[in-house]
Scaffold this motif. Structure first.
Motif, mmCIF file in Angstrom:
data_model
loop_
_atom_site.group_PDB
_atom_site.id
_atom_site.type_symbol
_atom_site.label_atom_id
_atom_site.label_comp_id
_atom_site.label_asym_id
_atom_site.label_seq_id
_atom_site.Cartn_x
_atom_site.Cartn_y
_atom_site.Cartn_z
ATOM 1 N N ALA A 166 0.828 -1.210 0.000
ATOM 2 C CA ALA A 166 0.000 0.000 0.000
ATOM 3 C C ALA A 166 0.864 1.261 0.000
ATOM 4 O O ALA A 166 0.600 2.212 -0.749
ATOM 5 N N TYR A 169 2.466 1.718 -3.395
ATOM 6 C CA TYR A 169 1.461 2.146 -4.366
ATOM 7 C C TYR A 169 1.123 3.623 -4.157
ATOM 8 O O TYR A 169 1.029 4.397 -5.129
ATOM 9 N N MET A 170 0.946 4.030 -2.919
ATOM 10 C CA MET A 170 0.620 5.421 -2.622
ATOM 11 C C MET A 170 1.744 6.356 -3.065
ATOM 12 O O MET A 170 1.507 7.410 -3.669
ATOM 13 N N ALA A 175 -2.073 7.851 -4.550
ATOM 14 C CA ALA A 175 -3.300 7.485 -3.851
ATOM 15 C C ALA A 175 -3.214 7.938 -2.397
ATOM 16 O O ALA A 175 -2.130 8.002 -1.801
ATOM 17 N N ARG A 177 -5.111 7.818 1.710
ATOM 18 C CA ARG A 177 -5.932 6.986 2.591
ATOM 19 C C ARG A 177 -7.412 7.277 2.379
ATOM 20 O O ARG A 177 -8.250 6.376 2.461
ATOM 21 N N PHE A 180 -8.832 5.021 -0.324
ATOM 22 C CA PHE A 180 -9.121 3.676 0.163
ATOM 23 C C PHE A 180 -10.351 3.699 1.064
ATOM 24 O O PHE A 180 -11.189 2.795 1.025
ATOM 25 N N ASP A 222 -8.992 -1.084 7.121
ATOM 26 C CA ASP A 222 -8.348 -1.572 5.900
ATOM 27 C C ASP A 222 -8.186 -3.080 5.929
ATOM 28 O O ASP A 222 -7.819 -3.673 4.900
ATOM 29 N N TYR A 299 -7.589 -6.149 1.175
ATOM 30 C CA TYR A 299 -7.221 -4.776 1.533
ATOM 31 C C TYR A 299 -7.673 -3.883 0.380
ATOM 32 O O TYR A 299 -7.616 -4.300 -0.783
ATOM 33 N N VAL A 301 -6.354 -1.443 -1.203
ATOM 34 C CA VAL A 301 -5.371 -1.150 -2.239
ATOM 35 C C VAL A 301 -5.429 -2.196 -3.347
ATOM 36 O O VAL A 301 -5.216 -1.881 -4.526
ATOM 37 N N MET A 304 -8.266 -1.389 -5.693
ATOM 38 C CA MET A 304 -7.883 -0.292 -6.577
ATOM 39 C C MET A 304 -6.965 -0.801 -7.687
ATOM 40 O O MET A 304 -7.095 -0.410 -8.856
ATOM 41 N N ALA A 319 -6.741 5.856 -8.194
ATOM 42 C CA ALA A 319 -7.222 6.821 -7.207
ATOM 43 C C ALA A 319 -8.212 7.800 -7.837
ATOM 44 O O ALA A 319 -9.277 8.074 -7.265
#
Length: 402
Positions: A166, A169-170, A175, A177, A180, A222, A299, A301, A304, A319
Motif C-alpha cells: 500500500a 502504491y501510494m 493514492a 488513505r 481507500f 483496511d 485490503y 489497495v 484499486m 485513485a
C-alpha cells in the motif's frame, strides 16, 4: 505487450487461442452464514455447504460426481479423505490451495471437466473455521517463506506485507488513505443490506480515518476480520441444469495467471493485465458493459489495483477512478455488493468464493437487499497467496444472466 514479454508469460510461438466456455453454467449459490469464532472444524462447515447444495439442486449429494475444495484449515484431512467423510464417490476431484484466487481457478477446472465429460456436476466448496488460536497457527505455518524469514522475527501475517504494498502504491501513484476509505465506506453501506454480513454498524469516512493504526499506512478498517464460514456453488453443462430445472448463470470467460511481473520490486500490478484482452474478447464485452464488479478485497489497495488491471482505468489512475465514481449498490460502479470481505468477514479460503456466490445471486435476481437493478453481466476477480512483497495468484471471470 512486446514479443519478449509475451514469451516470458507463456504466450510465445506455441500459444493457441483459448477454447471458450460455451455450454458451461453455474447454479445453486450457497453461503453458510459466518461466525466470528467456531468450535467446529472446517469439514463441518463444508458438510453444511454440501447439504445446502444438495437441497438447492433437489438431488442427493452423492450425485455430485465432481468435488473441488479450498481451505486453509481442513488439515489433517485432504480432499480425498473428505470424500469418505461425506459419502462421495467423484470421478473428478480437486484441491485448490490458492487462497483468494481459488474460487475462479475451481470454476475453470470444473468447467473443463464438464466440457470434456469427465464430470457432470462439480460441487465447488470453500470453507474455513476460526477458533480463538486458529489465525496464529495459520500465520506460523502459512508458507516456508513465513516460517523461515518472517514469523521468527515477530512479523507474522499479511498486514505487514500489504502495508508495504500500500505504501509503495501510494508513493508511486499518489493514492491517499481517503481514497481507500471511500471504498471501505461504500462496502459497509452495501453490507448493511446483507443479513449475512458480520459488520452491522455504519462506517463513516471520519471513523475510517481516525481508526487505530495496524501497520502504517493500514488502519483497522483496511483489514479483513477472520471468521468461520463456507461458500459453495455447482458447475455443470447447461442441459444438465435444464434437466434439473435449476436457474443458472452462464460462464462467458475466465482467466488465471501466477507469479506475473516478478521483476517489479514491489507489487503494483497483478496477472489480470496479462490476459485481460482474452477475458473480454472471449466474452465479447468491454468493461463499460458490466453491471457490477466483485473484486477480491483483502485490503482496499488491492481492489484499486484490480480496477486498473481489469481495464476500468489506466495503471496509476485508480485513485482518480475512485474519486470519480460511487461504489454502492445504486452507484455508478456497483462494487462488492455483498459488502465484500472488508464488511462481511473473511472466512479463510471462502473469501475467494464470496464474490462468485454474490455475482450469481445478482444475475439470478435473488440478491435481496443487495440487488443491483437489471443486473445482466458482471465480473468477479480473485487474488491470493501473498509471500512478502506480492500476491502470486490472480484470476477473473465474467458471468452473465441467460
Amino acid at each position: 505487450m512486446t514479443v519478449a514479454a509475451s514469451e516470458a508469460y507463456g504466450r510465445g510461438r506455441f500459444a493457441r487461442a483459448r477454447r471458450g466456455y460455451d455450454g458451461v453454467v453455474l447454479a445453486v449459490p450457497v453461503t453458510v452464514p459466518y461466525q466470528r469464532y467456531s468450535i467446529e472444524a472446517a469439514p463441518w462447515w463444508m458438510g453444511k455447504a454440501l447439504r445446502a447444495l444438495s437441497e438447492g439442486a433437489g438431488i442427493s449429494h452423492r450425485e455430485f460426481d465432481g468435488f473441488s475444495v479450498a481451505s486453509f484449515t481442513m488439515g489433517p484431512d485432504v480432499a480425498i479423505g473428505l470424500t469418505q467423510h461425506f459419502g462421495l464417490s467423484p470421478r473428478h476431484i480437486d484441491h485448490v490451495p490458492m487462497g483468494g484466487a481459488a474460487g475462479i481457478v475451481s470454476i475453470r477446472r470444473a468447467a473443463r471437466a464438464v466440457q470434456a465429460g469427465d464430470a457432470d456436476i462439480v460441487a465447488c466448496v470453500a470453507a474455513d473455521t476460526n477458533r480463538v488460536d486458529s489465525f496464529r497457527h495459520l500465520l506460523a505455518g502459512f508458507s516456508r517463506f513465513s516460517q523461515d524469514a518472517v514469523y521468527p522475527y515477530g512479523a507474522g501475517g499479511a498486514n505487514g506485507s500489504f502495508a508495504l504494498i500500500a505504501r509503495h502504491y501510494m508513493d508511486t501513484y499518489g493514492a491517499r488513505r481517503e481514497d481507500f476509505g471511500k471504498l471501505c465506506v461504500a462496502q459497509r453501506d452495501n453490507a448493511l443490506k446483507n443479513p449475512n454480513a458480520l459488520m452491522k454498524k455504519p462506517l463513516t469516512l471520519d471513523q475510517y480515518m481516525s481508526a487505530r493504526p495496524i501497520a502504517e499506512p493500514l488502519h483497522l478498517f483496511d483489514c479483513v476480520m477472520p471468521c468461520a464460514g463456507a461458500e459453495a456453488f455447482l458447475v455443470m453443462r447447461e442441459e444438465t441444469a435444464q434437466e434439473l430445472g435449476l436457474p443458472f448463470v452462464r460462464l462467458l470467460s475466465a482467466i488465471e495467471r501466477h507469479n506475473a511481473f516478478s521483476e517489479d520490486p514491489v507489487q503494483v500490478r497483478g496477472g489480470w493485465v496479462v490476459d485481460r484482452d482474452e477475458l473480454y474478447g472471449m466474452a465479447g464485452v468491454e468493461p463499460s458493459d458490466l453491471d457490477f464488479v466483485q473484486t477480491y478485497d483483502d485490503y482496499p489497495v488491492i481492489s484499486m489495483m484490480q480496477f486498473e488491471d481489469l481495464g476500468f482505468c489506466g495503471k496509476g489512475e485508480g485513485a482518480n477512478f475512485v474519486r470519480s465514481n460511487t461504489f454502492t449498490i445504486d452507484g455508478t460502479i456497483p462494487h462488492n455488493t455483498s459488502g465484500g470481505q472488508l464488511s462481511v468477514g473473511q472466512a479463510g479460503a471462502a473469501g475467494g468464493h464470496l464474490g462468485i456466490t454474490e455475482a450469481m445471486r445478482q444475475l439470478l435476481g435473488t440478491a435481496g437487499g443487495t440487488q443491483v437493478k437489471d443486473a445482466e453481466l458482471g465480473i468477479v476477480s480473485g487474488f491470493g497467496m501473498i509471500n512478502y512483497d506480492r500476491g502470486l495468484a490472480s484470476a477473473a471471470a465474467i458471468l452473465a444472466r441467460p
